[in-house]
Motif scaffolding. Structure first.
Motif, short mmCIF file in Angstrom:
data_model
loop_
_atom_site.label_atom_id
_atom_site.label_comp_id
_atom_site.label_asym_id
_atom_site.label_seq_id
_atom_site.Cartn_x
_atom_site.Cartn_y
_atom_site.Cartn_z
N ASP A 218 -4.68 4.33 7.02
CA ASP A 218 -4.15 3.14 7.71
C ASP A 218 -4.58 3.24 9.17
O ASP A 218 -5.26 4.20 9.57
N ASN B 128 -2.08 2.88 11.51
CA ASN B 128 -0.81 3.22 12.15
C ASN B 128 -0.46 4.69 11.89
O ASN B 128 0.09 5.05 10.85
N VAL C 20 -10.52 -0.07 8.43
CA VAL C 20 -11.49 -0.44 7.39
C VAL C 20 -12.62 -1.33 7.92
O VAL C 20 -13.58 -1.61 7.21
N ALA D 231 -5.64 -2.73 2.37
CA ALA D 231 -5.43 -3.20 3.76
C ALA D 231 -5.88 -4.65 3.88
O ALA D 231 -6.93 -5.05 3.37
N GLY E 8 0.82 -1.21 0.00
CA GLY E 8 0.00 0.00 0.00
C GLY E 8 0.85 1.26 0.00
O GLY E 8 0.56 2.23 -0.70
P1 NAD Z 1 1.75 -4.95 5.49
O1 NAD Z 1 1.44 -5.59 6.80
O2 NAD Z 1 3.15 -4.51 5.20
O3 NAD Z 1 0.76 -3.72 5.25
C1 NAD Z 1 -0.60 -3.81 5.56
C2 NAD Z 1 -1.06 -2.47 6.13
O4 NAD Z 1 -2.46 -2.60 6.40
C3 NAD Z 1 -0.37 -2.11 7.45
O5 NAD Z 1 0.15 -0.80 7.39
C4 NAD Z 1 -1.48 -2.22 8.48
O6 NAD Z 1 -1.35 -1.27 9.55
C5 NAD Z 1 -2.72 -1.95 7.63
N1 NAD Z 1 -3.94 -2.48 8.25
C6 NAD Z 1 -4.09 -3.64 8.92
N2 NAD Z 1 -5.35 -3.75 9.38
C7 NAD Z 1 -6.01 -2.62 8.98
C8 NAD Z 1 -7.32 -2.14 9.16
N3 NAD Z 1 -8.22 -2.83 9.88
N4 NAD Z 1 -7.66 -0.96 8.60
C9 NAD Z 1 -6.74 -0.23 7.91
N5 NAD Z 1 -5.47 -0.63 7.74
C10 NAD Z 1 -5.11 -1.81 8.26
O7 NAD Z 1 1.25 -6.02 4.42
P2 NAD Z 1 1.27 -6.12 2.83
O8 NAD Z 1 1.93 -7.39 2.52
O9 NAD Z 1 1.73 -4.87 2.20
O10 NAD Z 1 -0.29 -6.34 2.58
C11 NAD Z 1 -1.09 -5.53 1.75
C12 NAD Z 1 -2.13 -6.41 1.06
O11 NAD Z 1 -1.46 -7.32 0.18
C13 NAD Z 1 -2.98 -7.27 1.99
O12 NAD Z 1 -4.33 -7.21 1.60
C14 NAD Z 1 -2.42 -8.66 1.79
O13 NAD Z 1 -3.38 -9.66 2.02
C15 NAD Z 1 -2.00 -8.60 0.34
N6 NAD Z 1 -1.04 -9.63 -0.01
C16 NAD Z 1 0.23 -9.59 0.50
C17 NAD Z 1 1.13 -10.60 0.13
C18 NAD Z 1 2.55 -10.63 0.65
O14 NAD Z 1 3.24 -11.63 0.42
N7 NAD Z 1 3.03 -9.61 1.29
C19 NAD Z 1 0.73 -11.63 -0.72
C20 NAD Z 1 -0.57 -11.63 -1.20
C21 NAD Z 1 -1.44 -10.63 -0.84
#
Ligand code: NAD
Length: 253
Positions: A36, A38, A63, A90, A18
């Motif tokens: 977010d 945070n 969210v 998110a 994000g």
């Molecule tokens: P990340 O943990 O680095 O970032 C996720 C962000 O979402 C964090 O800043 C967190 O504070 C925020 N967040 C969590 N709960 C929240 C809420 N209730 N409301 C608002 N914000 C909230 O993770 P990422 O890997 O960047 O994940 C982003 C998206 O990518 C997610 O939907 C995840 O499922 C998807 N995804 C990630 C991967 C991976 O390997 N990293 C793989 C497939 C899908």
């Protein structure tokens, strides 16, 4: 610049994919709502964008909370005058818990953040986008866990399959004859902070579930952001209801 004059909301924009999307969109001329839970990290992202000469405003918005969703959507219109791009990014993991193990609490939280939140934000955004001459674009960050059974626990896999279904429904009902496109990015394994929520026990379960899938190539958030830029820009003007797998080929073997 590909997103000049457009306003984008990116949820979960304080970290990982994000954050990379918010920064790239700003570099491409978008006015970005960095949303977010945070606050400190939100402020850092907003400051970074402004230092580079971009436009951004931050908001703490969970969210899974209705009032915070409303405030986030209102901020886009109040601050920047439109809402052209929504990125439902998110998301949270579920510690690879199987259906026999997952508690109601974990199930409800994962569905609330990964599926119900994107539904409610899309509903609010569509009301604004429908009234705009150029409509709007919705991009939902799902996962290859939304296409296959073994890339997460029961709640995560169900939430991401649901998110893909939601996206296709929006694409079919608002995109074919309307002016709102909706598409999915389905990342494979990406180096972000999300893995910090996986416990050692869950990691073992994950490895068991993934047995046979082969080692995952590890991508960077910036590589996912490029896919999100394509789907937000007019370069993808005839792409609607698509699931763009961005996994370095992991699911092709
Ligand atoms: P990340 O943990 O680095 O970032 C996720 C962000 O979402 C964090 O800043 C967190 O504070 C925020 N967040 C969590 N709960 C929240 C809420 N209730 N409301 C608002 N914000 C909230 O993770 P990422 O890997 O960047 O994940 C982003 C998206 O990518 C997610 O939907 C995840 O499922 C998807 N995804 C990630 C991967 C991976 O390997 N990293 C793989 C497939 C899908």
């Amino acid at each position: 610049m590909k997103l000049s004059g457009r306003t984008a909301i990116v949820t979960g924009a304080a970290s990982g994919i994000g954050k990379a999307i918010a920064e790239l969109y700003a570099r491409e001329g978008a006015k970005v709502i960095v949303s977010d839970i945070n606050e400190e990290a939100i402020n850092q992202v907003v400051e970074g964008i402004k230092e580079e000469g971009g436009q951004a405003a931050g908001i703490v918005a969970d969210v899974s909370k209705d009032e915070e969703i409303d405030a986030m959507v209102k901020l886009a219109v109040d601050e920047f005058g439109s809402l052209d791009i929504l990125v439902n990014n998110a998301g949270i993991l579920d510690n690879f818990m199987t259906v026999g193990e997952v508690s109601d609490q974990v199930w409800n939280q994962v569905i609330a953040v990964n599926l119900t939140g994107p539904f409610k934000i899309s509903r609010a955004a569509i009301k604004i986008m429908e009234g705009q001459e150029n409509g709007g674009v919705i991009i939902n960050n799902a996962s290859i866990g939304g296409l296959f059974g073994s890339r997460g626990g029961a709640a995560y896999v169900s939430s991401k399959h649901g998110l893909i279904g939601l996206t296709k429904n929006i694409a079919a009902t608002y995109g074919i004859h309307g002016k709102i496109r909706a598409n999915v990015i389905a990342p494979g394994a990406v180096r972000t902070n999300i893995s910090s929520s996986i416990t050692a026990e869950a990691s073992k379960m994950g490895q068991k579930a993934l047995a046979g899938a082969g080692a995952a190539p590890l991508g960077e958030s910036e590589q996912l952001a490029q896919a999100a830029l394509f789907l937000a820009s007019d370069d993808s003007s005839f792409v609607n209801g698509d699931v763009m797998v961005v996994d370095g080929g992991w699911t092709s073997v």
